[in-house]
Design a protein around this motif. Structure first.
Motif, PDB file in Angstrom:
ATOM      1  N   SER A  31       0.831  -1.200   0.000  1.00 28.83           N
ATOM      2  CA  SER A  31       0.000   0.000   0.000  1.00 28.83           C
ATOM      3  C   SER A  31       0.867   1.252   0.000  1.00 28.83           C
ATOM      4  N   THR A  32       1.927   1.238   0.805  1.00 29.71           N
ATOM      5  CA  THR A  32       2.816   2.395   0.886  1.00 29.71           C
ATOM      6  C   THR A  32       3.561   2.586  -0.428  1.00 29.71           C
ATOM      7  N   ALA A  33       3.974   1.508  -1.074  1.00 28.75           N
ATOM      8  CA  ALA A  33       4.656   1.608  -2.370  1.00 28.75           C
ATOM      9  C   ALA A  33       3.763   2.295  -3.398  1.00 28.75           C
ATOM     10  N   LEU A  34       2.483   1.954  -3.404  1.00 31.15           N
ATOM     11  CA  LEU A  34       1.538   2.560  -4.351  1.00 31.15           C
ATOM     12  C   LEU A  34       1.327   4.041  -4.033  1.00 31.15           C
ATOM     13  N   LYS A  35       1.274   4.381  -2.736  1.00 34.44           N
ATOM     14  CA  LYS A  35       1.154   5.786  -2.344  1.00 34.44           C
ATOM     15  C   LYS A  35       2.381   6.588  -2.770  1.00 34.44           C
ATOM     16  N   VAL A  36       3.564   5.990  -2.596  1.00 41.53           N
ATOM     17  CA  VAL A  36       4.797   6.656  -3.019  1.00 41.53           C
ATOM     18  C   VAL A  36       4.770   6.905  -4.525  1.00 41.53           C
ATOM     19  N   ALA A  37       4.331   5.908  -5.291  1.00 43.61           N
ATOM     20  CA  ALA A  37       4.267   6.047  -6.750  1.00 43.61           C
ATOM     21  C   ALA A  37       3.352   7.196  -7.146  1.00 43.61           C
ATOM     22  N   ASN A  38       2.185   7.265  -6.529  1.00 42.51           N
ATOM     23  CA  ASN A  38       1.241   8.335  -6.862  1.00 42.51           C
ATOM     24  C   ASN A  38       1.745   9.704  -6.406  1.00 42.51           C
ATOM     25  N   PHE A  39       2.430   9.743  -5.276  1.00 41.21           N
ATOM     26  CA  PHE A  39       3.049  11.000  -4.827  1.00 41.21           C
ATOM     27  C   PHE A  39       4.074  11.478  -5.847  1.00 41.21           C
ATOM     28  N   LEU A  40       4.922  10.562  -6.312  1.00 41.68           N
ATOM     29  CA  LEU A  40       5.968  10.940  -7.259  1.00 41.68           C
ATOM     30  C   LEU A  40       5.378  11.477  -8.561  1.00 41.68           C
ATOM     31  N   LEU A  41       4.269  10.898  -8.997  1.00 39.93           N
ATOM     32  CA  LEU A  41       3.624  11.356 -10.226  1.00 39.93           C
ATOM     33  C   LEU A  41       2.877  12.673 -10.030  1.00 39.93           C
ATOM     34  N   GLU A  42       2.030  12.717  -8.999  1.00 44.82           N
ATOM     35  CA  GLU A  42       1.101  13.841  -8.842  1.00 44.82           C
ATOM     36  C   GLU A  42       1.717  15.058  -8.166  1.00 44.82           C
ATOM     37  N   GLU A  43       2.536  14.835  -7.156  1.00 42.03           N
ATOM     38  CA  GLU A  43       3.093  15.942  -6.383  1.00 42.03           C
ATOM     39  C   GLU A  43       4.489  16.343  -6.861  1.00 42.03           C
ATOM     40  N   ALA A  44       5.335  15.340  -7.081  1.00 39.96           N
ATOM     41  CA  ALA A  44       6.720  15.637  -7.460  1.00 39.96           C
ATOM     42  C   ALA A  44       6.896  15.784  -8.965  1.00 39.96           C
ATOM     43  N   GLY A  45       5.899  15.368  -9.739  1.00 41.73           N
ATOM     44  CA  GLY A  45       5.993  15.477 -11.190  1.00 41.73           C
ATOM     45  C   GLY A  45       7.158  14.699 -11.768  1.00 41.73           C
ATOM     46  N   LEU A  46       7.453  13.548 -11.171  1.00 42.74           N
ATOM     47  CA  LEU A  46       8.599  12.763 -11.620  1.00 42.74           C
ATOM     48  C   LEU A  46       8.373  12.237 -13.031  1.00 42.74           C
ATOM     49  N   LYS A  47       9.340  12.466 -13.878  1.00 43.99           N
ATOM     50  CA  LYS A  47       9.274  11.976 -15.250  1.00 43.99           C
ATOM     51  C   LYS A  47       9.999  10.636 -15.355  1.00 43.99           C
ATOM     52  N   LYS A  48       9.686   9.918 -16.415  1.00 37.80           N
ATOM     53  CA  LYS A  48      10.329   8.624 -16.629  1.00 37.80           C
ATOM     54  C   LYS A  48      11.843   8.794 -16.680  1.00 37.80           C
ATOM     55  N   GLN A  49      12.542   7.916 -15.939  1.00 40.32           N
ATOM     56  CA  GLN A  49      14.000   7.863 -15.858  1.00 40.32           C
ATOM     57  C   GLN A  49      14.625   9.089 -15.173  1.00 40.32           C
ATOM     58  N   GLU A  50      13.806   9.791 -14.372  1.00 40.63           N
ATOM     59  CA  GLU A  50      14.387  10.735 -13.416  1.00 40.63           C
ATOM     60  C   GLU A  50      14.758   9.952 -12.158  1.00 40.63           C
ATOM     61  N   THR A  51      15.647  10.539 -11.351  1.00 34.68           N
ATOM     62  CA  THR A  51      16.223   9.806 -10.225  1.00 34.68           C
ATOM     63  C   THR A  51      15.613  10.210  -8.896  1.00 34.68           C
ATOM     64  N   VAL A  52      15.355   9.192  -8.073  1.00 37.52           N
ATOM     65  CA  VAL A  52      14.908   9.373  -6.692  1.00 37.52           C
ATOM     66  C   VAL A  52      16.015   8.861  -5.779  1.00 37.52           C
ATOM     67  N   GLY A  53      16.433   9.710  -4.829  1.00 40.95           N
ATOM     68  CA  GLY A  53      17.497   9.331  -3.906  1.00 40.95           C
ATOM     69  C   GLY A  53      16.947   8.991  -2.532  1.00 40.95           C
ATOM     70  N   LEU A  54      17.677   8.168  -1.809  1.00 41.90           N
ATOM     71  CA  LEU A  54      17.275   7.776  -0.461  1.00 41.90           C
ATOM     72  C   LEU A  54      18.496   7.786   0.457  1.00 41.90           C
TER      73      LEU A  54
END
Length: 541
Positions: free
Chosen positions: A48-71
């Motif tokens: 569930s959290t993985a799906l929320k992270v995915a939607n956050f990255l798309l909707e809020e962060a505007g992450l484009k394909k092959q952009e980088t997420v750091g941890l």
């Protein structure tokens, strides 16, 4: 196991591997926090959290394909959700060591073009300190407590902000499994600054499938009892630690996750949860054989110890097998980040030498080559280890010159490691080419001296390098961590002199130190001592 191999062979995309497992194991407990064992999370919650992270990255962060997420976090279950969520939206995931300095953090964030950073609150100051050097960062998400009065040029969001997004599969871009990168680990940087290693979905899945086939082969030699738990203390930002987590997730085990390593805590958890397999760096295995704390705990559940990152000495293996008769195998493997994790490993076959690192994984072609002539050497010949594998990295991130330099004229990857293949096809590691000490006409592997030194009862750890010598060209010098101040320099010198050939003697001397610096994978950072010695020589001029 064969049924699992058949099912996974159909999976081509990294995040599909995880989502299938997270769905299958549902309400089973996936993770236990070793610092507070009442804190648990189920497989369904991780998904569930993985799906929320995915939607956050798309909707809020505007992450484009092959952009980088750091941890940048200590070991935590959220690591898995963030990586899966990033992969779901076509992003690239790069994890940073929590031990890194600001300089090292800045290099990885800047070099990887990271756009979104997930950071533990205790490391937020480090990210903020390097933010001016990392212009591509536009969002920071903080796990844990932090000051809300921070002024920054980018959005800083609390982890619970992710909870507002839906736990549904987002509209995902089409994934090119051969070309799209899903993971961007950085090499350990023993030569120059660390380089980003581009691993595609195909790289990862081909490696995982090869490991599964090898596990089937091993299961014919050692019958493991079912085990519900895996105790993880290796850092999961590193390939070896993460490989253990992924294997346990696929099997539906509960992972007891340690944020910070402590031998006594590890022993307590093994006694309580009774895992049958333990993955450990050589230094941890050595601690288990030498520290009297071990005698206070019941470790009888352990049947296999998997050691990797650097070579484990044969003396330690013999000792642990003698003192713990329940342990059937101390397995070793050989690999590198550029090959996801593993190229060869042991299978528990009776009669195989303890000091080998096993046979090549399915699909891996290993050759031993004379580095001066590029000629293939016969079995038993010692030379550079080179390989071809279906999961060799796509290349180094933004560094085509370094990528090209890794391959020889026959298309084999040049590892820089020295070893040989036996008549039975087993691989043996000797040392690094660049770290061989050249004493007159002889080549001295530092690892050989270190393996002998660790057998001394008062030596806790050691590193050996070559230092300049007018007569011999180079001579070995040892840096030793002693477990008792009773140990003298002369005793160490004489110990080596009694056991090894004259040209391997410590004519460069012995220096006692507090610790031996190592990379995340456990490799000795001999460069640290070489640089220190070079600085000393310059100061005397």
């Amino acid at each position: 196991m064969e049924h699992l191999v058949e099912a996974i062979n159909k999976i081509q995309i990294f995040h599909d591997l995880f989502l299938n497992a997270l769905t299958l194991h549902g309400d089973n407990v996936a993770f236990i926090d070793a610092e507070n064992e009442a804190n648990t999370v189920t497989y369904s919650e991780v998904k569930s959290t993985a799906l929320k992270v995915a939607n956050f990255l798309l909707e809020e962060a505007g992450l484009k394909k092959q952009e980088t997420v750091g941890l940048l976090m200590a070991n935590c279950w959220e690591y898995v959700s963030i990586h899966v969520g990033t992969s779901l939206v076509g992003g690239i995931f790069t994890a940073i060591s929590s031990h890194f300095t600001n300089f090292e953090i800045s290099h990885q964030l800047r070099d990887s073009d990271t756009a979104v950073v997930f950071v533990d609150g205790i490391y937020l100051d480090k990210v903020l300190a390097v933010l001016p050097e990392c212009p591509k960062i536009r969002k920071i998400v903080v796990l844990g407590e932090y000051s809300k009065n921070i002024k920054a040029t980018v959005d800083i969001l609390p982890w619970h902000f992710i909870g507002k997004f839906p736990s549904k599969v987002p509209k995902t871009p089409e994934i090119d499994v051969k070309d799209d990168i899903c993971w961007l680990p950085y090499s350990s940087g023993t030569t120059g600054l660390p380089k980003g290693v581009m691993l595609t979905h195909k790289n990862y899945m081909d490696h995982f499938k090869a490991m599964l086939v090898r596990n089937v082969q091993s299961s014919k030699n050692i019958q493991l009892p079912p085990s519900e738990y895996m105790v993880c203390f290796l850092p999961i930002y590193h390939a070896m630690g993460y490989a253990g987590v992924i294997g346990s997730v696929i099997r539906g085990q509960t992972i007891v996750l340690m944020k910070k390593y402590s031998l006594e805590k590890l022993l307590h958890l093994v006694e309580k949860y009774k895992p049958s397999v333990m993955l450990a760096a050589p230094t941890i295995v050595q601690q288990i054989t030498k520290n009297p704390l071990t005698k206070k705990y019941d470790l009888s559940s352990i049947r296999i110890i998997g050691s990797g990152g650097s070579k484990l000495d044969e003396g330690t293996m013999k000792k642990i097998l003698k003192e713990f008769p329940n342990i059937e195998m101390v397995g070793q493997g050989y690999g590198m980040t550029e090959a996801v994790t593993m190229l060869s490993n042991t299978t528990g076959k009776k009669g195989d030498p303890l000091d080998c690192v096993g046979s090549p994984l399915p699909g891996v072609d290993i050759k031993i080559v004379d580095p001066d002539t590029n000629e293939f050497l016969p079995q038993g010949g010692i030379g550079e280890i080179r390989f071809k594998a279906p999961y060799t990295m796509k290349g180094y991130w933004k560094n085509p010159e370094a990528t090209k330099a890794c391959y020889d004229e026959n298309g084999y990857f040049k590892t820089g490691d020295v070893g040989y293949l036996s008549n039975e096809g087993l691989l043996f590691i000797k040392d690094r080419i660049k770290e061989l000490i050249k004493v007159k006409a002889f080549q001295v592997p530092p690892a050989e001296l270190e393996a002998v030194l660790i057998t001394h009862p008062l030596v806790a750890d050691s590193a050996v390098i070559g230092i300049p010598d007018e007569v011999s060209g180079e001579v070995p010098k040892a840096f030793v961590v002693r477990s008792s101040k009773k140990l003298t320099e002369d005793e160490v010198v004489n110990f080596i002199a009694e056991k090894l050939s004259y040209y391997k003697h410590l004519k460069g001397g012995v220096e006692f130190v507090q610790e031996i610096p190592r990379t995340a994978s456990g490799k000795i950072m001999r460069r640290y001592f070489r640089d220190r010695e070079a600085t000393r020589r310059k100061s005397k001029l």
